[in-house]
Design a protein around this motif. Sequence first.
Motif, PDB file in Angstrom:
ATOM      1  N   TRP A   1      -4.974   5.706   0.272  1.00  0.00           N
ATOM      2  CA  TRP A   1      -4.110   4.542   0.148  1.00  0.00           C
ATOM      3  C   TRP A   1      -4.363   3.835  -1.176  1.00  0.00           C
ATOM      4  O   TRP A   1      -5.503   3.564  -1.544  1.00  0.00           O
ATOM      5  CB  TRP A   1      -4.340   3.573   1.308  1.00  0.00           C
TER       6      TRP A   1
ATOM      7  N   ASP B   1       0.865  -1.178   0.000  1.00  0.00           N
ATOM      8  CA  ASP B   1       0.000   0.000   0.000  1.00  0.00           C
ATOM      9  C   ASP B   1       0.902   1.229   0.000  1.00  0.00           C
ATOM     10  O   ASP B   1       1.955   1.232   0.658  1.00  0.00           O
ATOM     11  CB  ASP B   1      -0.873   0.057   1.253  1.00  0.00           C
ATOM     12  N   TYR B   2       0.482   2.270  -0.703  1.00  0.00           N
ATOM     13  CA  TYR B   2       1.246   3.513  -0.650  1.00  0.00           C
ATOM     14  C   TYR B   2       0.327   4.714  -0.786  1.00  0.00           C
ATOM     15  O   TYR B   2      -0.768   4.622  -1.330  1.00  0.00           O
ATOM     16  CB  TYR B   2       2.341   3.546  -1.728  1.00  0.00           C
ATOM     17  N   MET B   3       0.787   5.830  -0.233  1.00  0.00           N
ATOM     18  CA  MET B   3       0.040   7.077  -0.264  1.00  0.00           C
ATOM     19  C   MET B   3       0.953   8.171  -0.801  1.00  0.00           C
ATOM     20  O   MET B   3       2.069   8.348  -0.311  1.00  0.00           O
ATOM     21  CB  MET B   3      -0.442   7.453   1.138  1.00  0.00           C
TER      22      MET B   3
END
Length: 628
Positions: free
Chosen positions: A180, A111-113
Amino acid sequence: MVNLSPKTHFRWLLSACFAIGTRLVLAQPAPLAGIPLPLNDLSAFAPSTPNWRIVGAVRADLNKANTLITDKGTGVLANIPLDKAPADSKNPYKYDLFTTLQHGDVDLELDYMMATTANSGVYLQGRYEIQLRDSWDVRTPNVHDNGAVYERWDEKRPDGQKGYEGHPARQNASRAPGLWQHMKISFQAPRFNANGQKTENARVIRIELNGVIIQEDVELTGPTRGSAFDNEKALGPIRFQGDHGAVALRNIRYVTYDKPRPELINLKYAVYKGKYEKEPNYDKTAPESEGATTVLSASVSRIPNEFLIRYTGTLRVSEPGEYQFNLGVPGGGGQLKINKQSVIAPGEWNARGKATLPKGDLPFELLYAKFVDWAQPALGLTVAGPGIREYAISDGVGSTGEEVDPIVVEASTNTMLRSFMDVPGEKNSQGRTLRVTHAVSVGSPEQIHYTYDLDKGALVQVWRGSFLDATPMWHERGDGSSRPTGMVQRLGTPVLFLSKLASPQANWMADTTGSSYHPKGYVLDDSDRPTFRYQSYGASVDDKIRVLSEGKGIQREVSVMNPASDLYARLGSGTTITALENNLYLIDGQTYIKIDNVSGAKPTIRDTNGRQELIVPVKGKLTYSILF
C-alpha cells in the motif's frame, strides 16, 4: 524583554541555531480529517463497467504481471482489467471510473496498490493526470512513472516533441507492487471571470508520496494527455483510469475549498519606537508614525530594530466556523486578537492559534514587537478555515531573516555516515522520540539505503531515493543527528537481531543484558560496502547487507560461528504478518520479507505483546531479503 500585557512576557529564542527552521510555511495548515469517499458500494461513482468492483482485501503476485487477487468484502475499490475488453472509439474512457463529486480546489488523500508492471492514474477534474504506476525498480523517474504530473500532447508538434510540460517526480518514492502506497495531492482549479474566460491556470500545489514531497507548485496550462474533456472548467469529477492496469484504492478522502476568504478592511497601523517592557498606554503614547493601509506588512516601520507595530481594523467573515492562524514575526514576538478574544497569545517568532468565528465584521488587532537586532523585520499571517485553504493575508509569509541552505549528503558512490538517528513513532524510557546513538547510515548509487544500529546489531530502517540531510548535524553547533531524505520504511524499535529463547514463545531480549554482546566494528569490501561484526552469546557474527539487483531492496546474510542450540534470529515484526507463496512474508502491507536460505530451519510467526514477530532458529548462516 518585551511585555505585551501587564503580566505576560514574550518568550523568544536567543540562539541562531534554534531560530533556524522557524520560517512560516504557506499551505501547511493542521491536517484536516477530510470527507471519506464511501466504498461500501459504487454509489459514489457514475455507472461503471464490470472491471471496477468493491472488495474486502487485495494482494499482488510479484511474479505475475498486472494481477491482483481479491477477497470478498467492502472498503477497497479494485480495478481488475477485463480479458479481451474491446476498445470503444466513441467512448475511449469507457473503462474509467468517475466520481459523482464535482470539485474545484481540493486536497485529495488516498492509499493505492499497484499490480506488478501495472499503470493507472488519477485525473483531477477528469482532466489533469497524476500517474499511478509500478515504478519499483526505476532509479530516475520520468513523466510516465509513479507520482508524475503527466505530459500534455499535441499531434501538430514535431516528432519527439509532441509530449510537453510533463513533470516527473523529484525522486522515486515508490513502494513495491502489492504494498500500500499513500499519496496526498493539493490542487488549485483554474480561475474564470464572469464571461467564462480563463484568468488563471490550474496548479498542482503539492504532491506527497509515501511521506516524501515529490511535486510543488506545478502550473497546468491545459489538460494533460488522455483528458476526458477538451475544455477546462471550474468544477469536474475525480477520475480513476481503468483501461491500463490493475490497481486497488482505499481510504480515499477529500477536502474541498469553495468558500469566500475572510477580508481585512478599515486597516490602520501605528508604529511606536522603543523596546517596550509592557504594552503601552496608547492614549498617552505618541506613535512614531501612523496611517491607513490595505495590507499587513512590516514595511510600515522604517525603524530597523526596537519598535512595536500595532494594527487595528475589521476582519470580515463570510463563512462561520473554526479558523486557524499562523503568525510569523522574526526577531521578536507577536499577538493576535479577533472579536476581542485572544487567538495567539504573546509568544515566539512563529506561533499558531485557532478561534471559532461568527459571520460578520469582527474587531481585529495584531501586534509585532521587534527587538533582536540581527534578524530582518518581517510579518506573515496566514489563515485557513471551513472550506478555505490556508492563504497569506499579509504581504509575505515571514521568515527568520536568515535562510539556511540544507547540508545534503548524496550517495553517488557507496557512502557511510556515522550520526545520531531519531526513530519517529518509537519512544524511549522517558517517553521521548527514540534516538539511536551509534547509528551508521549506508548509502548506495542504486538509491537504496539503510541505517544500522551498532549497539544491537539491528537494522533500523531502509529507504529508497535521496540519501541524508545532515543539516541538524553540521549546521552551527548542531545536535549530531541526520535524517533520511527518501521514502523510509522503519523497522520498529531496534532490538538484538539474535536472542536465546528457552522456547519459541519466550520473550525476546529487550536489551543486550545477558547477551555478552560486543560490537567489533566493520570491514569494507573492494566496493566500500561494510560487513558488520560483533560477538553475541559466545558466537562471532558477520552481518553483510547488500543492495539487490534493480534496486528492489536489500539482502542480509548473517554468518554465526558456533551458534548456541537455542539461538533465534528476529527477521521482522509488525501488527500483522502474513505468509505468502515462495517463502514470502507480508508485514503490515508495507514490507516483504523473503526467506532465501536459513539452512533448513523453519520460520515461525508468533504473537507477542499484541504484535507479531517472524523468527527463525539459527543454524550457522541465514540469508533473507527485505523488499519494499
